[in-house]
Design an enzyme around this catalytic site. Structure first.
Site, PDB file in Angstrom:
ATOM      1  N   ARG A   1       1.444  -1.332  -0.079  1.00  0.00           N
ATOM      2  CA  ARG A   1       0.119  -0.212  -0.299  1.00  0.00           C
ATOM      3  C   ARG A   1       0.784   1.246  -0.075  1.00  0.00           C
ATOM      4  NH1 ARG A   1      -3.168  -2.771  -1.898  1.00  0.00           N
ATOM      5  NH2 ARG A   1      -5.276  -3.598  -0.878  1.00  0.00           N
TER       6      ARG A   1
ATOM      7  N   HIS B   1      -0.959  -0.008  -9.702  1.00  0.00           N
ATOM      8  CA  HIS B   1      -1.746  -1.007  -8.795  1.00  0.00           C
ATOM      9  C   HIS B   1      -2.350  -1.688  -9.457  1.00  0.00           C
ATOM     10  CE1 HIS B   1      -4.197  -1.119  -4.369  1.00  0.00           C
ATOM     11  NE2 HIS B   1      -4.020  -2.215  -5.333  1.00  0.00           N
TER      12      HIS B   1
HETATM   13  P1  NDP Z   1      -1.518 -11.452   5.293  1.00  0.00           P
HETATM   14  O1  NDP Z   1      -2.469 -10.697   6.125  1.00  0.00           O
HETATM   15  O2  NDP Z   1      -1.966 -12.759   4.629  1.00  0.00           O
HETATM   16  O3  NDP Z   1      -0.334 -11.446   5.777  1.00  0.00           O
HETATM   17  C1  NDP Z   1       0.003 -10.556   6.415  1.00  0.00           C
HETATM   18  C2  NDP Z   1       1.841 -10.802   6.323  1.00  0.00           C
HETATM   19  O4  NDP Z   1       2.240  -9.386   7.100  1.00  0.00           O
HETATM   20  C3  NDP Z   1       1.990 -11.591   6.988  1.00  0.00           C
HETATM   21  O5  NDP Z   1       2.409 -12.602   7.458  1.00  0.00           O
HETATM   22  C4  NDP Z   1       1.987 -10.525   8.985  1.00  0.00           C
HETATM   23  O6  NDP Z   1       2.411 -11.558  10.485  1.00  0.00           O
HETATM   24  C5  NDP Z   1       2.583  -9.695   9.450  1.00  0.00           C
HETATM   25  N1  NDP Z   1       2.447  -8.563  10.142  1.00  0.00           N
HETATM   26  C6  NDP Z   1       1.463  -7.491   9.493  1.00  0.00           C
HETATM   27  N2  NDP Z   1       1.826  -6.996  10.683  1.00  0.00           N
HETATM   28  C7  NDP Z   1       2.981  -6.669  10.304  1.00  0.00           C
HETATM   29  C8  NDP Z   1       3.776  -5.999  11.368  1.00  0.00           C
HETATM   30  N3  NDP Z   1       3.268  -5.036  13.055  1.00  0.00           N
HETATM   31  N4  NDP Z   1       4.949  -6.515  11.489  1.00  0.00           N
HETATM   32  C9  NDP Z   1       5.530  -7.449  10.702  1.00  0.00           C
HETATM   33  N5  NDP Z   1       5.087  -8.476  10.568  1.00  0.00           N
HETATM   34  C10 NDP Z   1       3.537  -7.661   9.992  1.00  0.00           C
HETATM   35  O7  NDP Z   1      -1.830 -10.744   4.095  1.00  0.00           O
HETATM   36  P2  NDP Z   1      -1.550 -11.281   2.259  1.00  0.00           P
HETATM   37  O8  NDP Z   1      -0.171 -11.476   2.346  1.00  0.00           O
HETATM   38  O9  NDP Z   1      -2.956 -11.798   1.833  1.00  0.00           O
HETATM   39  O10 NDP Z   1      -1.752  -9.315   1.919  1.00  0.00           O
HETATM   40  C11 NDP Z   1      -0.767  -8.933   1.960  1.00  0.00           C
HETATM   41  C12 NDP Z   1      -1.186  -7.338   1.102  1.00  0.00           C
HETATM   42  O11 NDP Z   1      -0.727  -7.076   0.194  1.00  0.00           O
HETATM   43  C13 NDP Z   1      -2.475  -7.173   1.338  1.00  0.00           C
HETATM   44  O12 NDP Z   1      -2.678  -6.256   2.663  1.00  0.00           O
HETATM   45  C14 NDP Z   1      -2.518  -6.336   0.271  1.00  0.00           C
HETATM   46  O13 NDP Z   1      -2.207  -3.904   0.952  1.00  0.00           O
HETATM   47  C15 NDP Z   1      -1.386  -6.020  -1.282  1.00  0.00           C
HETATM   48  N6  NDP Z   1      -2.132  -6.156  -1.817  1.00  0.00           N
HETATM   49  C16 NDP Z   1      -1.820  -5.720  -2.212  1.00  0.00           C
HETATM   50  C17 NDP Z   1      -2.040  -6.149  -4.677  1.00  0.00           C
HETATM   51  C18 NDP Z   1      -1.427  -5.260  -5.673  1.00  0.00           C
HETATM   52  O14 NDP Z   1      -2.184  -5.258  -7.068  1.00  0.00           O
HETATM   53  N7  NDP Z   1      -0.662  -4.345  -5.570  1.00  0.00           N
HETATM   54  C19 NDP Z   1      -2.832  -7.206  -4.416  1.00  0.00           C
HETATM   55  C20 NDP Z   1      -3.424  -7.697  -3.217  1.00  0.00           C
HETATM   56  C21 NDP Z   1      -2.560  -7.845  -1.767  1.00  0.00           C
HETATM   57  P3  NDP Z   1       2.005 -12.802  11.098  1.00  0.00           P
HETATM   58  O15 NDP Z   1       1.899 -13.522  10.772  1.00  0.00           O
HETATM   59  O16 NDP Z   1       2.501 -13.236  11.842  1.00  0.00           O
HETATM   60  O17 NDP Z   1       0.483 -11.391  11.923  1.00  0.00           O
HETATM   61  C1  OXD Z   2      -5.456  -6.322  -2.947  1.00  0.00           C
HETATM   62  C2  OXD Z   2      -5.014  -5.531  -3.688  1.00  0.00           C
HETATM   63  O1  OXD Z   2      -5.875  -5.826  -1.952  1.00  0.00           O
HETATM   64  O2  OXD Z   2      -5.926  -5.166  -4.995  1.00  0.00           O
HETATM   65  O3  OXD Z   2      -6.435  -7.438  -3.351  1.00  0.00           O
HETATM   66  O4  OXD Z   2      -4.769  -4.571  -3.781  1.00  0.00           O
END
Ligand code: NDP
Ligand code: OXD
Length: 309
Positions: free
Chosen positions: A224, A272
């Site tokens: 993001r 994006h």
């Molecule tokens: P998940 O919720 O599956 O994973 C999030 C990860 O981040 C987990 O491993 C979590 O740790 C870690 N995390 C969260 N907070 C912290 C912190 N404070 N310190 C360290 N680690 C942290 O998310 P996804 O993998 O499904 O997606 C990640 C992000 O990707 C989405 O939120 C979205 O914003 C972005 N995205 C972007 C897209 C694009 O096209 N650009 C498409 C899809 C998603 P733990 O497991 O230990 O809680």
């Molecule tokens: C998502 C994205 O969060 O597209 O799925 O960014």
């Protein structure tokens, strides 16, 4: 019971049709058409207009049509006690992994530099790097980060990851928590952000973090825009602390034309679109949750409202 689709792009009809193809008797409305507000139990949304969720008195599920849900927490008028679900989908993860691989290869084989040189007809060969010599650090080892880490490992990169709680991923060095961040950063030559945007992670890609990376590290932000402090990135690129950056996400989308990222020679931008929910692949989990609402069982892919992801 009925579903309303709320999103401000041109994909409402595609989602509506995909839902109806799968379940022809479904009652599904676009928020732009006349619809009975009290019948709506599920809102399938993506970057909805602020306040639009407040008009459904019987809402039982807010279903994000993407993986991220930060935009829902940004809406002060969104109902506070309605469960939020998000998308977990194999294509969403593998599309992200492929996007990140493409960006890394473009960087280590100097395609980003040659793209800039071509524009000014410059012939300047530059030493390329080999996969085996590169350590990639992935911030966030969730659905997308863990697959990306494992895929990059298979290709031959050294891979390490950082998350909130400790993870165990085959052949990937893992770090966790505040104390794990420094050692993780110190050897991440390419840093990929795949964290959710929360109050804890907002602005995490800032000058203090850049200073802890190896000199000349490369940044990839596909999570993001709010993770990045834009002026810290520009300063770090301009003083050669970082060698470059690939960005898919921005504080404001579309990015205003006056923003300095557009014309920065060390920044590669995508709009994006690193990884986008595939309607046909995602619709079954939406319908499954809609059916679960009717019988009152636990929903799939529910977001923790405290953690905000
Ligand atoms: P998940 O919720 O599956 O994973 C999030 C990860 O981040 C987990 O491993 C979590 O740790 C870690 N995390 C969260 N907070 C912290 C912190 N404070 N310190 C360290 N680690 C942290 O998310 P996804 O993998 O499904 O997606 C990640 C992000 O990707 C989405 O939120 C979205 O914003 C972005 N995205 C972007 C897209 C694009 O096209 N650009 C498409 C899809 C998603 P733990 O497991 O230990 O809680
Ligand atoms: C998502 C994205 O969060 O597209 O799925 O960014």
């Amino acid at each position: 019971m009925a579903i309303v689709i709320i999103r401000q792009d041109d994909k409402i009809d595609v989602w509506k049709q995909a839902l109806l193809n799968r379940s022809p008797n479904l009652k599904v409305y676009s928020y732009l058409e006349e619809h009975p507000k009290e019948e709506i139990t599920m809102a399938l949304i993506w970057k909805h207009p602020i306040g639009s969720l407040a008009q459904y008195p019987n809402l039982k599920c807010i279903a994000s049509a993407g993986a991220g849900v930060d935009y829902i927490f940004d809406d002060p008028d969104a109902p506070q006690h309605v469960p939020i679900t998000r998308v977990i989908d194999p294509f969403l993860a593998s599309d992200m992994s492929e996007h990140v691989l493409a960006l890394i290869l473009a960087e280590i084989k100097n395609f980003n530099t040659y793209r800039v040189q071509q524009a000014s007809q410059e012939w300047k060969p530059k030493n390329y790097k080999r996969i085996k010599d590169i350590t990639v650090g992935i911030m966030g080892l969730g659905e997308l980060g863990s697959l990306t880490a494992l895929d990059l490992k298979k290709v031959g990169f050294s891979v390490q990851g950082w998350s909130k709680t400790k993870k165990d991923l085959k052949d990937v060095s893992t770090f966790s928590g505040k104390e794990g961040l420094k050692p993780f950063l110190s050897s991440s030559q390419i840093l990929v952000c795949l964290l959710p945007l929360t109050p804890e992670t907002e602005g995490i890609l800032n000058k203090e973090l850049f200073l802890q990376l190896p000199k000349g590290a490369y940044i990839i932000n596909v999570a993001r825009g709010g993770h990045l402090v834009d002026h810290d990135l520009i300063a770090a690129l301009d003083n050669n602390l970082l060698s470059g950056a690939s960005l898919d996400v921005y504080h404001q989308e579309p990015l205003p034309v006056s923003h300095p990222f557009w014309n920065h020679p060390k920044i590669f931008m995508t709009p994006h679109y690193a990884s986008v929910s595939d309607t046909n692949s995602v619709v079954p989990q939406i319908i499954e949750n809609y059916e679960r609402l009717q019988i009152g069982t636990v929903l799939l892919n529910q977001v923790d409202r405290i953690k905000r992801y």
